[in-house]
Every structure is written in C-alpha cells, then in structure tokens.
Design a protein around this motif. Structure first.
Motif: not given
Length: 420
Positions: A316, A319, A399
């Motif tokens: 992550r 990302y 996100w």
C-alpha cells in the motif's frame, strides 16, 4: 529567541546519542505495535474466512511456435492434468515445488510419485525446506527406493549469510518424459485446489527441453555424494517464440527483473499485470509511471486481502504514487489471487513464479516463461478481463480518504520494504 535558547540549552544537556537512541526505540516500538496489531487482525481474518468464490476460465490450449500452451486458472483442473501426466510417465519425472502440504492433495501427489517409481520411472524431487516448516517432517520421508532421488533446498550457509546462499527455491516445475512440462504459481495443497486464484501453464513441444534443462541445472548446482549428477545435454532446437528466464542466486543472476523492465519499456498500448504481492523497486515504479505518462493503459490486479497481511501493508505504500501517475489498481475480491502474470500490447506475455517484489526479483530461485504469441497474449487478456469483473477499482480519492492512523502505520512499516 527565548524558545530557541531553551532548545539549545536542552540539546547541550542531553547528549545527541541519547536523543538518537530514544528516537530509534520509539520507532521500533511503533513498528512492533503495528506488526503485532496486524498479526491479530490477520489471525481473526483467517479464522473467519469464508470459502472462496471467484470466476474461473476453463483451460484452453493454443499454439506458440513449436509448442502448445495450456493455461490454467483453477487448481483442481491443473492438479488433474499434472497427476495424469505423472501416472502416465514411462521414463523420468522431474518434480519441483515451493510449498507441498501434507493434506489429501499433497498425499495424492506423493502416492503418484511413489507409484511411478514402483513401475520403473526415475523420479527426482526438489522442495524448499523453509517453506514447509509447518508441514510434518514425516511427510517428506519416502520409502527407500532406487528410483526416487530427493534434494531438499535448505538454508545452506548460515555461518556465511551471503545473498547467494540464502535464496529460497520458489520454483514450481514438473517435467515428465521430456514430453510435457508445467510451470506457474500453484503450490501443492488442498487450499490451492479450490480457494486460490492462480495461474499455471502446461507446455508441450520444443520448450519442454528448456524446462527439463532448468531442473537439471538446478539439481547439478548443489552436488551431494549420495545424489548423482544428471546428464546435461545440449538443446535440440532454438525456440524463438518462448524463452525461459531463471533467477539463480548462487550465480548472482536475476534476469526476470530485466525481462519485465524491457517489456514494459516497449509498451505502446497496454500493460496488464496480475500479482499476489506488489512491492516494486524504484526502477520498476519509474518504468510503470513512464509507460502511463506516454499514454499506455497500465492496470494491475492485486488481492484486496492476501495471505500475508504485512506484504499487503507494504504494498500500500506504493499506491499513492502509482495512482497519481495514472496506473489503475484493481483489488481482487473473495479469494487470494496468487498469479504472477503479465501481458503487453497483445503480443508479449509471461507466466511464472516471480512476484513483483525484491525477494522474487533479486533474492529467490525463480522461473518464468516469456512468450511472443498473439494467441497466448489474447488468452491471458481474456483471463484478465474475467478477473477484473471480480475486482473493485481503487481510486485516488478513496485512497487519500483513508484514516490518518492507517497512513501512519503504513509509513512506520516503510523500512521493511527492502526485506520483501
């Protein structure tokens, strides 16, 4: 001024070493708490996990040059054909795996290999010891048999922990009678038969020699007194449509990473990646972003929740950069997607064992095929479309809106990225 003077006086009283030590301890404590919390979450998640449900594509064969390629996306289909090949073997079997569970599926493979040896087939087996620490050691005890040779891949060289000595054998390979070969992401076990979405390939024709040679080279790389070397013969033909790439830590050779970088650098229309773990190095991130910047449609499928929660959280950390740069991320739902595949521009594709992380690309023994075939690429693109229908796309706005504590935990784990 008063505040600055007070800070200066405090720094004089407190040694710099003590400040650094306290800072390191605080960071270490935060990392330990984060890892412990993730372990608890992971335990609860696995305990309450429901049976996997996901779409699958039946195996279908296509031709690539002088070889036939059959692609599998469901473990039961693959295992049936692998066991069928083992049961029909007449001369020799080369079997290599990373994880080999002692469950009904694992036992079925063991029984089939023993039965092949009983009828005179020469059986050579390689498995990774470290990957199977939770498997009872008794499972790997085979009856004394003149036709069975087993070479466990251990930790060779603990006293001298060099990278070339610590690479795990992450390969999954089966070659039978020089006629048929299997390669891909599937380990051996009941869980993988029905609950994991993975990709494997069955190969016949010219490329089988290359697969057999890959096993022989690995076997002979670690000579042992009780295990004779296998004869090493030259290739029968040069295969222009399919090439084999092998990471060999012992020789500090890691061509799979270069294969990916070169292929993505050539992309003009699209790049479709499906990977279990996405922890790319700087060059890989840069290449993906450069492709997106020049208008290439870059899409990556990863599991929403993988079997390694720490790997998820390390992934992550990339990302934001990828999403800002135009890379589209799709999170696979309802099952662990363990595939290691890519297709580019409808012409180039790869299937194998290497993930997009440092362990796979610069640490482990890995093996991938590179295929130049419209038919193979088209089939992988169809599989990618089906898998995409079982994903949810992650947007940049979504996100960025994640909780601050989650962002802090991700940043705390950043130093662990080079380890994976």
């Amino acid at each position: 001024m008063d505040g600055g003077y007070a800070v200066a006086m405090w720094l004089r009283r407190v040694p710099v070493r003590k400040i650094l030590r306290r800072t390191a301890l605080a960071v270490g404590a935060a990392q330990a708490v984060t890892l412990a919390s993730l372990a608890v979450v992971d335990h609860r998640r696995k305990k309450n996990r429901r049976p996997a449900v996901f779409p699958r594509v039946p195996p279908r064969s296509v031709t690539a040059g002088g070889s036939e390629v059959t692609i599998y996306t469901y473990g039961e289909d693959l295992y049936a054909d692998m066991l069928g090949a083992i049961r029909q073997a007449k001369k020799q079997i080369f079997f290599e795996t990373f994880i080999w569970k002692s469950d009904p599926v694992g036992q079925e493979f063991k029984d089939a290999l023993i039965a092949a040896a009983d009828r005179g087939v020469r059986v050579y087996i390689v498995y990774d010891v470290f990957a199977n620490l939770v498997v009872p050691r008794s499972f790997f005890h085979f009856p004394r048999h003149p036709n069975i040779k087993i070479k466990p891949h251990g930790l060779g060289g603990i006293a001298l922990p060099l990278p070339r000595r610590l690479g795990r054998n992450h390969r999954k390979l089966l070659v039978v009678d020089s006629d048929v070969a299997f390669i891909g992401g599937y380990n051996i076990g009941s869980l993988y038969a029905t609950n994991w979405r993975d990709t494997h390939a069955r190969l016949t024709g010219d490329i089988v020699w290359d697969m057999q040679n890959a096993f022989i080279d690995y076997w002979n790389l670690f000579p042992r007194k009780r295990l004779p070397a296998l004869p090493d013969t030259g290739g029968l033909v040069w295969q222009p449509n399919i090439r084999l790439y092998r990471n060999v830590p012992r020789n500090l050779v890691f061509p799979i990473r270069s294969m990916y970088l070169d292929a993505m650098d050539r992309a003009r229309h699209h790049i479709y990646l499906t990977h279990a773990y996405l922890i790319p190095d700087d060059d890989m991130v840069r290449t993906l972003l450069q492709a997106a910047d020049r208008g290439v449609d870059v899409r990556i499928i990863v599991p929403e929740e993988s079997n390694h929660i720490v790997a998820d959280w390390l992934s992550r950390g990339f990302y934001s950069q990828l999403l800002r740069g135009g890379v589209r991320l799709f999170l696979f739902q309802g099952a662990m997607v363990h595939a290691k595949t890519a297709c580019i521009d409808g012409q180039w594709s790869t299937i194998g064992t290497a993930n997009i992380d440092r362990l796979s690309l610069a640490g482990n023994y890995e093996i991938n095929i590179e295929v130049f075939s419209d038919a193979v690429a088209r089939q992988l693109e169809e599989i990618f479309d089906v898998d995409s229908g079982n994903c949810r796309e992650l947007t940049l706005d979504e996100w960025h809106s994640r909780p601050a504590m989650v962002k802090f935990s991700e940043s705390v784990l950043t130093p662990f990225r080079p380890l994976l």
